[in-house]
Design an enzyme around this catalytic site. Structure first.
Site, short mmCIF file in Angstrom:
data_model
loop_
_atom_site.label_atom_id
_atom_site.label_comp_id
_atom_site.label_asym_id
_atom_site.label_seq_id
_atom_site.Cartn_x
_atom_site.Cartn_y
_atom_site.Cartn_z
N ASP A 15 0.79 -1.25 0.00
CA ASP A 15 0.00 0.00 0.00
C ASP A 15 0.82 1.29 0.00
O ASP A 15 0.51 2.23 0.75
CB ASP A 15 -0.96 0.01 1.21
N LYS A 113 -7.04 -5.02 -3.11
CA LYS A 113 -7.81 -5.56 -1.97
C LYS A 113 -8.72 -4.48 -1.43
O LYS A 113 -8.41 -3.29 -1.55
CB LYS A 113 -6.85 -6.04 -0.89
N CYS A 158 -2.26 -2.60 7.58
CA CYS A 158 -2.13 -3.52 6.44
C CYS A 158 -0.85 -4.33 6.46
O CYS A 158 -0.85 -5.50 6.06
CB CYS A 158 -2.33 -2.75 5.14
C1 VGL Z 1 -4.77 0.84 5.60
C2 VGL Z 1 -6.38 1.76 6.95
C3 VGL Z 1 -7.33 1.60 5.97
C4 VGL Z 1 -3.34 0.43 5.42
C5 VGL Z 1 -5.71 0.67 4.60
O1 VGL Z 1 -2.87 0.36 4.26
O2 VGL Z 1 -2.68 0.18 6.45
N1 VGL Z 1 -5.12 1.38 6.77
N2 VGL Z 1 -6.98 1.06 4.80
#
Ligand code: VGL
Ligand code: ZN
Length: 211
Positions: A15, A113, A158
């Site tokens: 991410d 995802k 994540c």
């Molecule tokens: C994430 C909160 C919501 C992350 C993704 O990548 O850690 N955190 N969506």
């Protein structure tokens, strides 16, 4: 510890998207500082996979989808407690794009995802209902991957869930601390590392990887 890399090792980059970087809607403090270490690691790994948080507009994890709720509050959903977030990583927006500063030309797969409207997915392997698979574990197994080195954002969400699921799926799993940053800091961030270690994830720094 010094780790000599093998042909069945894989770098997993979680991410690294504009919404989690400074200026983004869910910016992680110093999130951009993971990019240098990730690019340096990338030069050592033949196998690289990325994850991309990828939500439809009105996703159930957004506070804006729940009347009277603010970001960082929680709600109870069918699969358990859900933290609510600012709108982030919405399909087709700049914030959802992977950082162009990533220099990983050999990356082989980007696994998206969180695209089901009513289920979140912190983990790159298994959604928050703890049932629905993303297909990543199967991909890694079919590729003959043995060890997974997890980097990226955010350490306490994540990265944490992805690393735990990788370990539970049978991969020897490492979290590379200097190549991750958390939403929380201090004891809450330490708690995330403790959870990963309890799930069998080894905690290392980039400097321990040879090459
Ligand atoms: C994430 C909160 C919501 C992350 C993704 O990548 O850690 N955190 N969506
Ligand atoms: Zn998300």
């Amino acid at each position: 510890m010094t780790i000599a890399l093998r042909s069945d090792d894989l770098l997993l980059v979680v991410d690294v998207q504009y919404d989690f970087l400074p200026g983004g809607s869910l910016a992680v403090t110093d999130g951009d500082q993971v990019i240098g270490p990730i690019n340096a690691l990338g030069r050592k790994f033949a196998n690289v996979v990325l994850t991309q948080d990828w939500h439809p507009k009105g996703h159930i994890s957004f506070a804006s989808s729940h009347a009277g709720k603010a970001p960082f509050e929680t709600v109870q959903l069918s699969y358990g407690t859900q933290v609510l977030w600012p709108d982030h990583c919405v399909w087709g927006t700049k914030g959802a794009e992977l950082s162009a500063a990533l220099d990983l030309p050999q990356a082989q797969l980007t696994i998206r995802k969180g695209y089901h409207p009513k289920v979140d997915s912190y983990s790159g392997l298994q959604e928050a209902d703890r049932q629905t698979k993303t297909g990543l574990a199967g991909y890694l197994k079919e590729r003959g991957i043995g060890r997974v080195f997890v980097t990226g954002l955010a350490t306490d969400f994540c990265v944490n869930w992805t690393a735990q699921d990788a370990a539970r799926a049978g991969f020897e799993t490492y979290v590379v601390t200097d190549a991750c940053r958390g939403i929380a800091s201090g004891t809450a961030l330490e708690a995330a590392y403790a959870e990963m270690e309890a799930a069998g994830v080894a905690r290392i720094t980039s400097s321990e990887i040879a090459g």
